[in-house]
Scaffold this motif. Structure first.
Motif, mmCIF file in Angstrom:
data_model
loop_
_atom_site.group_PDB
_atom_site.id
_atom_site.type_symbol
_atom_site.label_atom_id
_atom_site.label_comp_id
_atom_site.label_asym_id
_atom_site.label_seq_id
_atom_site.Cartn_x
_atom_site.Cartn_y
_atom_site.Cartn_z
ATOM 1 N N ASN A 3 0.818 -1.214 0.000
ATOM 2 C CA ASN A 3 0.000 0.000 0.000
ATOM 3 C C ASN A 3 0.854 1.269 0.000
ATOM 4 N N ILE A 4 1.888 1.245 -0.836
ATOM 5 C CA ILE A 4 2.791 2.391 -0.995
ATOM 6 C C ILE A 4 2.671 2.901 -2.426
ATOM 7 N N PRO A 5 2.464 4.202 -2.636
ATOM 8 C CA PRO A 5 2.412 4.726 -4.007
ATOM 9 C C PRO A 5 3.732 4.503 -4.734
ATOM 10 N N LEU A 6 3.642 4.097 -5.993
ATOM 11 C CA LEU A 6 4.855 3.880 -6.778
ATOM 12 C C LEU A 6 5.716 5.132 -6.826
ATOM 13 N N ASP A 7 5.091 6.297 -6.926
ATOM 14 C CA ASP A 7 5.851 7.542 -7.051
ATOM 15 C C ASP A 7 6.804 7.756 -5.873
ATOM 16 N N ASP A 8 6.472 7.169 -4.723
ATOM 17 C CA ASP A 8 7.319 7.345 -3.546
ATOM 18 C C ASP A 8 8.628 6.570 -3.645
ATOM 19 N N VAL A 9 8.677 5.553 -4.489
ATOM 20 C CA VAL A 9 9.858 4.680 -4.536
ATOM 21 C C VAL A 9 10.429 4.517 -5.945
ATOM 22 N N ASP A 10 9.782 5.126 -6.942
ATOM 23 C CA ASP A 10 10.189 4.919 -8.334
ATOM 24 C C ASP A 10 11.638 5.327 -8.588
ATOM 25 N N HIS A 11 12.146 6.249 -7.787
ATOM 26 C CA HIS A 11 13.500 6.760 -7.991
ATOM 27 C C HIS A 11 14.571 5.787 -7.532
ATOM 28 N N LEU A 12 14.207 4.765 -6.777
ATOM 29 C CA LEU A 12 15.198 3.861 -6.194
ATOM 30 C C LEU A 12 15.923 3.062 -7.273
ATOM 31 N N ASP A 13 17.177 2.772 -7.005
ATOM 32 C CA ASP A 13 18.004 2.034 -7.961
ATOM 33 C C ASP A 13 17.762 0.532 -7.802
ATOM 34 N N SER A 83 2.089 -6.455 -7.298
ATOM 35 C CA SER A 83 2.641 -5.903 -8.531
ATOM 36 C C SER A 83 4.158 -5.879 -8.495
ATOM 37 N N LEU A 84 4.735 -5.993 -9.682
ATOM 38 C CA LEU A 84 6.152 -5.725 -9.866
ATOM 39 C C LEU A 84 6.259 -4.574 -10.864
ATOM 40 N N TYR A 85 7.013 -3.559 -10.498
ATOM 41 C CA TYR A 85 7.286 -2.453 -11.406
ATOM 42 C C TYR A 85 8.744 -2.596 -11.833
ATOM 43 N N VAL A 86 8.950 -2.751 -13.148
ATOM 44 C CA VAL A 86 10.237 -3.204 -13.659
ATOM 45 C C VAL A 86 10.836 -2.178 -14.610
ATOM 46 N N GLU A 87 12.121 -1.870 -14.415
ATOM 47 C CA GLU A 87 12.820 -0.968 -15.329
ATOM 48 C C GLU A 87 12.768 -1.546 -16.740
ATOM 49 N N PRO A 88 12.336 -0.753 -17.731
ATOM 50 C CA PRO A 88 12.217 -1.277 -19.098
ATOM 51 C C PRO A 88 13.496 -1.912 -19.622
ATOM 52 N N GLY A 89 14.644 -1.362 -19.256
ATOM 53 C CA GLY A 89 15.906 -1.912 -19.738
ATOM 54 C C GLY A 89 16.213 -3.300 -19.212
ATOM 55 N N ALA A 90 15.551 -3.682 -18.116
ATOM 56 C CA ALA A 90 15.790 -5.007 -17.530
ATOM 57 C C ALA A 90 14.958 -6.091 -18.193
ATOM 58 N N VAL A 91 13.976 -5.682 -19.031
ATOM 59 C CA VAL A 91 13.068 -6.659 -19.646
ATOM 60 C C VAL A 91 12.865 -6.354 -21.137
ATOM 61 N N ALA A 119 11.788 -1.166 0.727
ATOM 62 C CA ALA A 119 11.962 -0.455 -0.538
ATOM 63 C C ALA A 119 13.394 -0.553 -1.056
ATOM 64 N N ASP A 120 14.362 -0.502 -0.148
ATOM 65 C CA ASP A 120 15.776 -0.544 -0.544
ATOM 66 C C ASP A 120 16.378 -1.912 -0.244
ATOM 67 N N TYR A 121 15.633 -2.949 -0.617
ATOM 68 C CA TYR A 121 16.079 -4.315 -0.317
ATOM 69 C C TYR A 121 17.477 -4.583 -0.884
ATOM 70 N N SER A 122 18.143 -5.522 -0.256
ATOM 71 C CA SER A 122 19.504 -5.868 -0.657
ATOM 72 C C SER A 122 19.511 -6.565 -2.015
ATOM 73 N N LEU A 123 20.448 -6.177 -2.857
ATOM 74 C CA LEU A 123 20.576 -6.805 -4.169
ATOM 75 C C LEU A 123 21.384 -8.094 -4.108
ATOM 76 N N SER A 124 22.021 -8.327 -2.981
ATOM 77 C CA SER A 124 22.784 -9.565 -2.814
ATOM 78 C C SER A 124 22.011 -10.499 -1.895
ATOM 79 N N GLY A 125 22.325 -11.743 -1.933
ATOM 80 C CA GLY A 125 21.665 -12.711 -1.066
ATOM 81 C C GLY A 125 20.267 -13.060 -1.527
ATOM 82 N N ARG A 126 19.399 -13.450 -0.589
ATOM 83 C CA ARG A 126 18.072 -13.997 -0.889
ATOM 84 C C ARG A 126 17.194 -13.030 -1.664
#
Length: 257
Positions: A3-13, A83-91, A119-126
């Motif tokens: 229940n978080i608006p996408l706009d709040d996290v869309d900037h995350l890497d 939902s999954l919101y996915v960077e276009p370059g990744a798909v 929101a800033d989950y780890s890219l390494s590990g699980r």
């Protein structure tokens, strides 16, 4: 994230942003678009997704792939989404238009796990491994035929959207031609040129798509009558031919035939 608006996290890497959202019954998300591609999974309920060129009905426990920057509208019928919101370059393999797909058990469990990420989950590990595996699983999905095309012409599109809102078995090609101020032959030729099928075939498919949300709260017999079929058996046969599964698969257990 829930229940978080996408706009709040869309900037995350993060190439994949998982968000779970609960919607009020009948809530409509009016026309909008996302910078990212979207994998919209209905964990419960039925979704109806409109774009300029089609309407996609998403049965329970299925999903729709929505391309990046695609204006769309969604009607939620008892829906809790993952939902999954996915960077276009990744798909780069993402479809160019909306596509309904099945969601097998592994993909479902991955989605349920992913929406618990921060929101800033780890890219390494699980967590990073789950995000990567999600994209592999989505890429392996095959399209399901739960859609109808919408003509590009404004007058034909209006007729089609009106019919989708209130399917009526009594409507004929003659009726539609008269409203378009054309002969039936000229109207049919124009409609086929824009949709690839005759108006009668289009209306038949639209009626079957309308059955999917109705089956949430009504029996197969009730739905067949409301949509103008001569018998539940005739409705079941038509539905199964169109979608590869009987309508009883979508009922709430009230009627299995």
């Amino acid at each position: 994230m829930k229940n978080i608006p996408l706009d709040d996290v869309d900037h995350l890497d993060r190439a994949v942003l998982p968000i779970g959202t609960d919607y009020a019954a009948g809530q409509v998300l009016d026309w909008h678009e996302h910078r990212r591609a979207q994998f919209l999974y209905g964990a419960t309920g039925v979704m109806v997704v409109d774009t300029a060129d089609g309407t996609w009905t998403v049965p329970p426990e299925r999903a729709v792939l929505i391309p990046a920057a695609t204006p769309h509208r969604v009607r939620m019928l008892g829906v809790s989404t993952r939902s999954l919101y996915v960077e276009p370059g990744a798909v780069p393999w993402w479809p160019a238009r909306c596509t309904v797909v099945d969601v097998p058990p592994l993909l479902r469990e991955l989605l349920l796990a992913a929406v618990e990420f921060t929101a800033d989950y780890s890219l390494s590990g699980r967590e990073g491994a789950i995000a990567t595996l999600l994209l592999h699983e989505i890429a392996a999905r095959s399209p399901l035929p739960f859609h109808v095309g919408i003509p590009a012409s404004g007058d034909l599109a209006a007729l089609c959207r009106e019919y989708l809102a209130a399917p009526d078995a009594a409507v004929t090609n003659t009726d539609w031609a008269a409203r378009s101020a054309r002969s039936e032959r000229a109207f049919t030729r124009r409609f086929r040129a824009e949709t690839g099928e005759s108006p009668a075939v289009w209306r038949s498919r639209a009626r079957l798509l309308a059955a999917v949300p109705l089956l949430r709260t009504a029996t197969v017999s009730e739905v067949s009558g409301r949509l103008g079929y001569g018998s539940p058996a005739a409705f079941t046969a038509a539905f199964t031919r169109a979608f590869g599964m009987p309508p009883s698969r979508f009922t709430a257990g009230r009627d299995r035939g």
